[in-house]
Scaffold this motif. Structure first.
Motif, mmCIF file in Angstrom:
data_model
loop_
_atom_site.group_PDB
_atom_site.id
_atom_site.type_symbol
_atom_site.label_atom_id
_atom_site.label_comp_id
_atom_site.label_asym_id
_atom_site.label_seq_id
_atom_site.Cartn_x
_atom_site.Cartn_y
_atom_site.Cartn_z
ATOM 1 N N TRP A 89 0.822 -1.203 0.000
ATOM 2 C CA TRP A 89 0.000 0.000 0.000
ATOM 3 C C TRP A 89 0.862 1.260 0.000
ATOM 4 C CZ3 TRP A 89 -4.011 -1.155 4.456
ATOM 5 C CH2 TRP A 89 -4.921 -2.141 4.017
ATOM 6 N N SER A 90 0.345 2.293 -0.653
ATOM 7 C CA SER A 90 1.010 3.598 -0.657
ATOM 8 C C SER A 90 -0.009 4.660 -1.029
ATOM 9 C CB SER A 90 2.154 3.620 -1.684
ATOM 10 O OG SER A 90 1.632 3.536 -3.007
ATOM 11 N N MET A 100 -11.789 6.663 0.380
ATOM 12 C CA MET A 100 -11.665 5.336 0.986
ATOM 13 C C MET A 100 -10.338 5.195 1.727
ATOM 14 S SD MET A 100 -11.541 1.549 -0.753
ATOM 15 C CE MET A 100 -9.753 1.563 -0.748
ATOM 16 N N TRP A 101 -9.264 5.686 1.132
ATOM 17 C CA TRP A 101 -7.937 5.591 1.730
ATOM 18 C C TRP A 101 -7.870 6.385 3.038
ATOM 19 C CZ3 TRP A 101 -4.124 2.973 2.927
ATOM 20 C CH2 TRP A 101 -2.806 3.421 3.069
ATOM 21 N N ALA A 102 -8.441 7.566 3.044
ATOM 22 C CA ALA A 102 -8.433 8.396 4.249
ATOM 23 C C ALA A 102 -9.236 7.722 5.364
ATOM 24 C CB ALA A 102 -9.002 9.776 3.942
ATOM 25 N N GLU A 103 -10.367 7.150 5.017
ATOM 26 C CA GLU A 103 -11.192 6.486 6.028
ATOM 27 C C GLU A 103 -10.508 5.228 6.548
ATOM 28 O OE1 GLU A 103 -15.357 5.982 5.294
ATOM 29 O OE2 GLU A 103 -15.417 7.671 3.919
ATOM 30 N N GLY A 108 -6.982 2.897 11.402
ATOM 31 C CA GLY A 108 -5.743 2.210 11.749
ATOM 32 C C GLY A 108 -5.147 1.364 10.649
ATOM 33 N N LEU A 109 -5.762 1.368 9.461
ATOM 34 C CA LEU A 109 -5.261 0.563 8.339
ATOM 35 C C LEU A 109 -4.382 1.460 7.468
ATOM 36 C CD1 LEU A 109 -8.655 -1.179 7.594
ATOM 37 C CD2 LEU A 109 -6.703 -2.205 8.746
ATOM 38 N N ARG A 110 -3.128 1.636 7.884
ATOM 39 C CA ARG A 110 -2.251 2.616 7.247
ATOM 40 C C ARG A 110 -1.150 1.997 6.385
ATOM 41 N NH1 ARG A 110 -2.681 4.385 12.730
ATOM 42 N NH2 ARG A 110 -4.203 6.091 12.909
ATOM 43 N N ALA A 130 -2.291 -5.935 7.284
ATOM 44 C CA ALA A 130 -2.127 -4.497 7.491
ATOM 45 C C ALA A 130 -1.796 -4.195 8.943
ATOM 46 C CB ALA A 130 -3.405 -3.765 7.078
ATOM 47 N N ARG A 131 -1.319 -2.961 9.153
ATOM 48 C CA ARG A 131 -1.003 -2.520 10.508
ATOM 49 C C ARG A 131 -1.149 -1.007 10.592
ATOM 50 N NH1 ARG A 131 5.256 -4.385 9.874
ATOM 51 N NH2 ARG A 131 6.149 -2.490 8.992
ATOM 52 N N SER A 132 -1.177 -0.508 11.819
ATOM 53 C CA SER A 132 -1.400 0.918 12.028
ATOM 54 C C SER A 132 -0.113 1.729 12.082
ATOM 55 C CB SER A 132 -2.190 1.133 13.329
ATOM 56 O OG SER A 132 -1.513 0.549 14.435
ATOM 57 N N GLU A 133 0.982 1.102 12.490
ATOM 58 C CA GLU A 133 2.221 1.842 12.669
ATOM 59 C C GLU A 133 3.371 1.208 11.888
ATOM 60 O OE1 GLU A 133 2.242 4.646 14.178
ATOM 61 O OE2 GLU A 133 0.222 4.521 15.037
#
Length: 236
Positions: A89-90, A100-103, A108-110, A130-133
């Motif tokens: 992801w990027s 959608m990406w912002a939401e 926490g799906l960054r 996926a992960r948040s950090e």
């Protein structure tokens, strides 16, 4: 590797898709991903293939994703349907779906990684972790990609073995060599008379085989039977 043996042993002990997903999610967590989603689409019925999804994403995000119909525009899903190459992801990847990406990020799906698989029977699946950090660094990807890809394939087989196998749902259909020959030519658009000439047998015999496979596959006609057999990998 011990993790491979542990995953295989764990998979063998599960008998439901839910239990298999929990095992997959545990292994995703072991390599640094707090969130995981596994989706699988069966090749039949052709016009409305059954799709299942298991996820430990935040429930609020899953609800929002469903309400907004994001699956139809999700670039991760679109990529997986046309390519089995892994993706990271990027911001650039989600450039065409900024809302959608912002939401997703707000839940926490960054940072994420995904790969799909389509097998010889036409069953398609995708694993997303996926992960948040912490973005995925090149060094981390170099170290973890073999394990992540192994999890993609192991997860696919685990979900099929736990009851989402189209061959099982089709009743483990077995076609004779002659029935397969007839269906192959039918799939090429040949009439019964043309197939009879090609195989040097009577048209009546061709129709007998066609009626047999239509019944075996639960199809409504010979075209439907040929397509279904092809999607189930019975014409190889």
């Amino acid at each position: 590797m011990d993790w491979q043996a542990g995953l295989l042993d764990g998979i063998a002990a599960q008998d439901t898709p839910e239990a298999c997903f929990l095992l997959i999610a545990d292994h995703a967590a072991d390599i640094g991903f707090e969130f995981c989603t596994h989706g699988m689409r069966l090749p039949v019925p052709i016009t409305r293939p059954r799709t299942t999804m298991h996820s430990n994403y935040p429930s609020a995000w899953l609800q929002r994703y469903h309400e907004q119909g994001y699956m139809d525009t999700d670039p991760t899903v679109a990529h997986g349907m046309r390519s089995s190459s892994p993706l990271v992801w990027s911001d650039a990847f989600f450039a065409n779906t900024p809302q959608m990406w912002a939401e997703a990020q707000s839940h926490g799906l960054r940072h994420g990684w995904a790969q799909s698989r389509r097998d010889a029977e036409g069953t398609y699946s995708m694993l997303i972790m996926a992960r948040s950090e912490g973005p995925l660094t090149d060094a981390e990807l170099s170290r973890l990609t073999p394990r992540m890809q192994w999890l993609v394939h192991a997860g696919h087989e685990a979900m099929k073995a736990s009851g989402q196998d189209p061959a099982r749902e089709q009743g483990a259909v077995e076609l004779s060599d002659r029935e397969i020959d007839v269906l192959r030519w039918t799939a090429e658009g040949k009439t019964s008379a043309e197939v009879a000439d090609i195989l040097n047998i009577s048209e009546r015999t061709i129709n007998f085989h066609i009626n047999s496979v239509v019944a075996k596959l639960g199809a409504c006609n010979k075209t439907s039977a040929a397509v279904r057999a092809a999607m189930l990998g019975l014409l190889w």
